[in-house]
Design a protein around this motif. Structure first.
Motif, PDB file in Angstrom:
ATOM      1  N   ASN A 108      15.433   6.114  -1.925  1.00 31.75           N
ATOM      2  CA  ASN A 108      16.466   4.907  -1.283  1.00 31.75           C
ATOM      3  C   ASN A 108      18.071   5.258  -0.828  1.00 31.75           C
ATOM      4  OD1 ASN A 108      14.142   3.089  -1.824  1.00 31.75           O
ATOM      5  ND2 ASN A 108      15.728   1.728  -3.284  1.00 31.75           N
ATOM      6  N   LEU A 109      18.377   5.735  -2.155  1.00 27.32           N
ATOM      7  CA  LEU A 109      19.968   6.889  -1.042  1.00 27.32           C
ATOM      8  C   LEU A 109      19.452   7.642  -0.637  1.00 27.32           C
ATOM      9  CD1 LEU A 109      21.837   6.915  -4.779  1.00 27.32           C
ATOM     10  CD2 LEU A 109      22.130   5.511  -2.512  1.00 27.32           C
ATOM     11  N   GLU A 110      18.125   8.931  -0.374  1.00 29.33           N
ATOM     12  CA  GLU A 110      17.753   9.938   0.734  1.00 29.33           C
ATOM     13  C   GLU A 110      18.050   9.385   1.820  1.00 29.33           C
ATOM     14  OE1 GLU A 110      16.247  13.088  -3.235  1.00 29.33           O
ATOM     15  OE2 GLU A 110      15.255  11.926  -1.613  1.00 29.33           O
ATOM     16  N   ASP A 111      16.841   8.105   1.443  1.00 29.37           N
ATOM     17  CA  ASP A 111      16.789   7.438   2.884  1.00 29.37           C
ATOM     18  C   ASP A 111      18.108   6.974   3.982  1.00 29.37           C
ATOM     19  OD1 ASP A 111      13.869   7.788   2.819  1.00 29.37           O
ATOM     20  OD2 ASP A 111      13.546   5.798   2.231  1.00 29.37           O
ATOM     21  N   MET A 112      19.252   6.977   3.620  1.00 30.82           N
ATOM     22  CA  MET A 112      20.178   6.182   3.790  1.00 30.82           C
ATOM     23  C   MET A 112      21.309   7.214   4.561  1.00 30.82           C
ATOM     24  SD  MET A 112      21.216   3.446   0.903  1.00 30.82           S
ATOM     25  CE  MET A 112      22.910   2.300   1.690  1.00 30.82           C
ATOM     26  N   VAL A 163      21.434  -4.853   0.323  1.00 28.12           N
ATOM     27  CA  VAL A 163      21.001  -5.589  -1.070  1.00 28.12           C
ATOM     28  C   VAL A 163      19.777  -4.772  -0.720  1.00 28.12           C
ATOM     29  CG1 VAL A 163      20.153  -6.231  -2.607  1.00 28.12           C
ATOM     30  CG2 VAL A 163      22.657  -7.002  -2.027  1.00 28.12           C
ATOM     31  N   GLU A 164      18.906  -5.026  -0.415  1.00 27.02           N
ATOM     32  CA  GLU A 164      17.165  -4.880   0.047  1.00 27.02           C
ATOM     33  C   GLU A 164      16.665  -3.442   0.105  1.00 27.02           C
ATOM     34  OE1 GLU A 164      15.991  -6.935   3.077  1.00 27.02           O
ATOM     35  OE2 GLU A 164      14.267  -7.995   2.119  1.00 27.02           O
ATOM     36  N   LYS A 165      18.110  -2.672   0.752  1.00 30.77           N
ATOM     37  CA  LYS A 165      17.756  -0.902   0.988  1.00 30.77           C
ATOM     38  C   LYS A 165      18.032  -0.446  -0.276  1.00 30.77           C
ATOM     39  CE  LYS A 165      18.253  -0.531   6.381  1.00 30.77           C
ATOM     40  NZ  LYS A 165      17.862  -1.872   6.481  1.00 30.77           N
ATOM     41  N   LEU A 166      19.440  -0.981  -0.691  1.00 26.58           N
ATOM     42  CA  LEU A 166      19.938   0.151  -1.742  1.00 26.58           C
ATOM     43  C   LEU A 166      18.758  -0.318  -3.061  1.00 26.58           C
ATOM     44  CD1 LEU A 166      22.949  -0.891  -2.574  1.00 26.58           C
ATOM     45  CD2 LEU A 166      22.498   1.128  -2.358  1.00 26.58           C
ATOM     46  N   THR A 167      17.975  -1.728  -3.057  1.00 30.35           N
ATOM     47  CA  THR A 167      16.817  -1.910  -4.297  1.00 30.35           C
ATOM     48  C   THR A 167      15.132  -1.436  -4.191  1.00 30.35           C
ATOM     49  OG1 THR A 167      17.352  -4.304  -3.559  1.00 30.35           O
ATOM     50  CG2 THR A 167      18.500  -3.722  -5.096  1.00 30.35           C
ATOM     51  N   ARG A 199      20.874   1.342  13.256  1.00 35.28           N
ATOM     52  CA  ARG A 199      19.654   0.580  12.473  1.00 35.28           C
ATOM     53  C   ARG A 199      19.833   0.594  11.212  1.00 35.28           C
ATOM     54  NH1 ARG A 199      16.407   3.911  16.078  1.00 35.28           N
ATOM     55  NH2 ARG A 199      15.877   5.582  14.346  1.00 35.28           N
ATOM     56  N   MET A 200      20.436   1.756  10.218  1.00 38.14           N
ATOM     57  CA  MET A 200      20.321   1.742   8.440  1.00 38.14           C
ATOM     58  C   MET A 200      21.487   0.917   8.215  1.00 38.14           C
ATOM     59  SD  MET A 200      21.000   2.699   5.167  1.00 38.14           S
ATOM     60  CE  MET A 200      22.498   2.713   5.742  1.00 38.14           C
ATOM     61  N   ALA A 201      22.238   0.528   8.370  1.00 34.58           N
ATOM     62  CA  ALA A 201      23.192  -0.195   8.426  1.00 34.58           C
ATOM     63  C   ALA A 201      24.568  -0.586   8.912  1.00 34.58           C
ATOM     64  CB  ALA A 201      24.207   1.064   7.115  1.00 34.58           C
ATOM     65  N   GLY A 202      24.221  -1.942   9.414  1.00 37.85           N
ATOM     66  CA  GLY A 202      25.080  -2.971  10.035  1.00 37.85           C
ATOM     67  C   GLY A 202      26.148  -3.049   9.298  1.00 37.85           C
ATOM     68  N   PHE A 203      26.223  -2.658   8.311  1.00 29.74           N
ATOM     69  CA  PHE A 203      27.997  -2.594   7.544  1.00 29.74           C
ATOM     70  C   PHE A 203      28.871  -1.367   8.094  1.00 29.74           C
ATOM     71  CE2 PHE A 203      29.951  -1.293   3.826  1.00 29.74           C
ATOM     72  CZ  PHE A 203      30.743  -2.102   3.263  1.00 29.74           C
ATOM     73  N   TRP A 204      27.922   0.094   8.248  1.00 29.72           N
ATOM     74  CA  TRP A 204      28.701   0.836   9.198  1.00 29.72           C
ATOM     75  C   TRP A 204      29.005   0.272  10.343  1.00 29.72           C
ATOM     76  CZ3 TRP A 204      31.871   4.501   7.446  1.00 29.72           C
ATOM     77  CH2 TRP A 204      32.204   4.753   5.738  1.00 29.72           C
TER      78      TRP A 204
END
Lengths: 350, 356
Positions: free
Chosen positions: A100-104, A78-82, A121-126
């Motif tokens: 933000n989306l481009e950074d992702m 959420v932090e990364k998106l917002t 680093r970017m997304a522990g989610f993935w």
């Protein structure tokens, strides 16, 4: 144990201070600072859990570990998106979310270019599918950590190594040399397969960001904006899961998936053969010998059970044959016939 | 309209709320007892190697059917899913309809069991369990309820021993292993099963877990836990969730030779559909199944898609074939509240109507 103790006031106060500060920064439209992976919330949470977890039951601990892990991932996402959108007007907001989306996306692209470190680093989610794989590999091969070969560079030197490996072994230890060459070759195969697998997920990550952008654009036409972190997180999960479902149903993924499992098995098999040879040299039983014994034993047991059953059937038919003359004799005596019918009737009632 | 309106103060409040719930949940986790599974009283009536055959104790106020029902569960995961908790128990529901319920627990195979084959499971273990039940009751036939892979085993068993099966119920059972929406099947096509079994002996439960979690990794290993935080303040919900977690990760290893046969013959060769199924040296002809068949599938099943189960229609020789579609998933068909109201009573009714 009371809630106060469990909550640990210091922990909550620290978090409260952190979030008050962040909220204040947001109100001043300065919320561009990323909290990062080691923000006070996470640090306090980790410390709190380290203190309390020894008291929890084993399943409780594992469960709580997962909750903590996913909680961190939830807020990071959420932090990364917002990041930086608080207090912005419509135009600035779109600019920020696009950035933000481009950074992702850049992070995912970087992941493909540099052995996926930036994606990690970017997304522990993935990380989840990869993490699941590595946990599984570690459980199968305690001597080989799941991420052992993950980030090992291989492309620049691959040709040279393969040339070296194709050289025949020489001298008294040529067989041993050949085995080690084969082990290295299989390690490289596995590493290649693992990198192709992680690369596939990098591409999925970029596609998910695209899907999220489409989702947000579509949502802008709706009547109500997303006003909670949970809703935003759930939307992100839905986008990821939808992209994942589409992509893993393709023949390309089936190939990559099969290649990864086969490469892991081939590597493990080579290691087993080498362990077996060492055991054999020490006059110890090997896995291969045990396997042969297991198969022979099972064959014997199968035959044994089959023969035992046939024996039972023969016994029964013999017993039946003996009863027949007795029953025939009983027919001549009406009183005995009635008595013989009773047990059969009982039996049929179960 | 700008699509996101998450104010920093609201975000921080959400995060604190999450922390607070975690704190409350911790107390419930600390207080959680060992997770019990399998709630209905049962007795061990037969055992062989690692197999245990249970007979469930019947409720005193229900008249019992004369023909017992043998539940054949899959080798994957553990059969206590069918009796997971007091208010979510397929077994309990079946007992309530008057069934005399037996269940095969396959146990946890170890390397000593790696040479067990489909023949050992189907013509060996299952057949001896059926014989034991028949002898106990003085009958010739039993009813069989096969679940998932256990359903495939039950189909093979019934085709090979039609004289011993009165009625057959299959639940979320794969028959056509190559329907387009079958992800598991698609993934396994490129796997060298011989290499895997020759390398590992038994196939580790961890490998199966990884495969199942990979079907929906973000929901099953991420979002689920975030959502769970909302329920942590209820000790019962925590316990129920832990129970499910225990079941999900309680994956026995698979006996290597059986795994080899099952995956190659069925997932890769689609043996039921192609008519090439065999157990040991015995060809399996589903047309030999002439008893009544009830085939139950779940409409949102991501492990055994509905079409994979529905393919059974027309393959057997039964003149009494019924399908039941359940609006739920592969697990929900046993544990959801809806399943307790719809599925189990329907099985009981169907069996009772065919009691002779």
């Amino acid at each position: 144990m009371s809630n106060e103790t469990l909550f640990n006031d210091d922990w909550l106060k620290l978090q409260q201070r952190y979030w008050d500060g962040l909220a204040e920064m947001g109100r001043k439209a300065l919320g561009t600072e990323s909290a990062g992976a080691s923000n006070p919330w996470q640090a306090a949470m980790d410390q709190w859990w380290k203190t309390l977890s020894p008291g929890a039951s084993q399943p409780g601990q594992e469960f709580m570990d997962r909750l903590m892990e996913q909680g961190k991932s939830y807020f990071e996402t959420v932090e990364k998106l917002t990041k930086g959108i608080a207090g912005t007007d419509m135009t600035q907001g779109w600019d920020t979310i696009t950035r933000n989306l481009e950074d992702m996306q850049k992070a995912f692209m970087g992941g493909m270019a540099d052995g996926d470190n930036s994606m990690r680093r970017m997304a522990g989610f993935w990380e989840m599918p990869l993490d699941n794989w590595q946990r599984m590999v570690s459980s199968l091969s305690p001597m080989m950590p799941g991420d052992l070969l993950r980030n090992m560079p291989h492309n620049p030197m691959q040709g040279d190594v393969e040339r070296m490996l194709s050289a025949p072994g020489l001298g008294y230890s040529r067989e041993e040399q050949g085995q080690y060459q084969d082990l290295i070759r299989r390690s490289m195969d596995y590493q290649r397969a693992l990198q192709e697998y992680t690369g596939f997920f990098s591409k999925l990550g970029m596609k998910s960001v695209e899907r999220m952008r489409d989702f947000l654009q579509a949502h802008a036409d709706g009547s109500k904006p997303i006003d909670s972190a949970r809703t935003l997180y759930d939307s992100w999960v839905s986008c990821c899961e939808a992209v994942y479902a589409e992509e893993v149903a393709t023949p390309e993924y089936a190939r990559i998936h099969g290649q990864l499992v086969n490469a892991e098995m081939a590597l493990k098999k080579r290691m087993s053969v080498m362990v077996d040879e060492s055991l054999g040299a020490m006059n110890m039983p090997t896995r291969s010998e045990l396997r042969t014994l297991q198969e022979r034993l099972q064959e014997n047991r199968r035959e044994n059970k089959h023969l035992r059953r046939e024996l039972e059937m023969i016994k029964r038919s013999l017993a039946g044959a003996e009863k027949k003359p007795a029953a025939a004799a009983a027919k001549k005596a009406p009183v005995r016939k009635k008595a013989a019918a009773t047990p059969a009737g009982n039996a049929s009632q179960g | 309209m700008f699509p996101i309106d998450i104010r920093p103060d609201k975000f921080s409040a959400e995060m604190l709320d999450y922390s607070r719930k975690l704190g409350q949940g911790m107390e419930n986790l600390l207080n959680a007892d060992a997770i019990d599974t399998g709630v209905t009283p049962k007795d061990v009536v037969y055992s062989e190697d690692k197999l245990v055959l249970y007979r469930y104790q019947r409720p005193s106020d229900v008249a019992q059917q004369a023909v017992p029902l043998l539940v054949v569960y899959a080798l994957v995961n553990r059969p206590y899913m069918t009796d997971i908790q007091e208010d979510r128990s397929t077994i309990k529901g079946l007992l309530a309809t008057g069934q005399d319920v037996y269940l095969i627990d396959w146990g946890y195979p170890d390397q000593a069991d790696c040479a067990l084959t489909l023949d050992d499971y189907i013509n060996g273990y299952i057949d001896r369990c059926v014989d034991h039940i028949c002898e106990t009751h003085g009958i010739d036939k039993v009813n069989i309820l096969g679940i998932c892979q256990g359903g495939a085993f039950s189909l093979m068993y019934t085709a090979l021993h039609p004289e011993k099966v009165q009625n057959l119920v299959t639940m979320v059972t794969p028959v056509d292993f190559k329907t387009p929406d079958n992800l598991l099947s698609a993934w396994v096509q490129n796997i060298d099963i011989d290499l895997a079994v020759d390398t590992m002996g038994n196939i580790p439960g961890e490998l199966l877990n990884w495969t199942f979690l990979s079907l929906k990794p973000f929901s099953l290993t991420g979002q689920k836990y975030v959502n769970m935080v909302d329920l942590l303040d209820d000790p019962n919900k925590v316990k129920n969730f832990l129970r499910m977690e225990k079941w999900i990760f309680d994956s026995p290893d698979q006996a290597g030779e059986t795994f080899r046969e099952f995956i190659k013959d069925f997932y890769q060769q689609n043996a039921f559909i192609n008519g090439t199924a065999k157990v040991g040296n015995h060809p399996v002809d589903l047309k030999q199944i002439t008893c009544p068949v009830l085939n139950i599938y779940a409409m949102q099943d991501h492990l055994v898609p509905p079409d994979a189960s529905k393919a059974l229609n027309g393959l057997t020789g039964s003149q009494d074939y019924t399908e039941l579609a359940f609006p739920g998933g592969h697990i929900g068909i046993y544990v959801s509240g809806k399943a307790q109201k719809e599925v189990t009573p329907a099985i009981g009714k169907w069996l009772n109507e065919r009691a002779s």
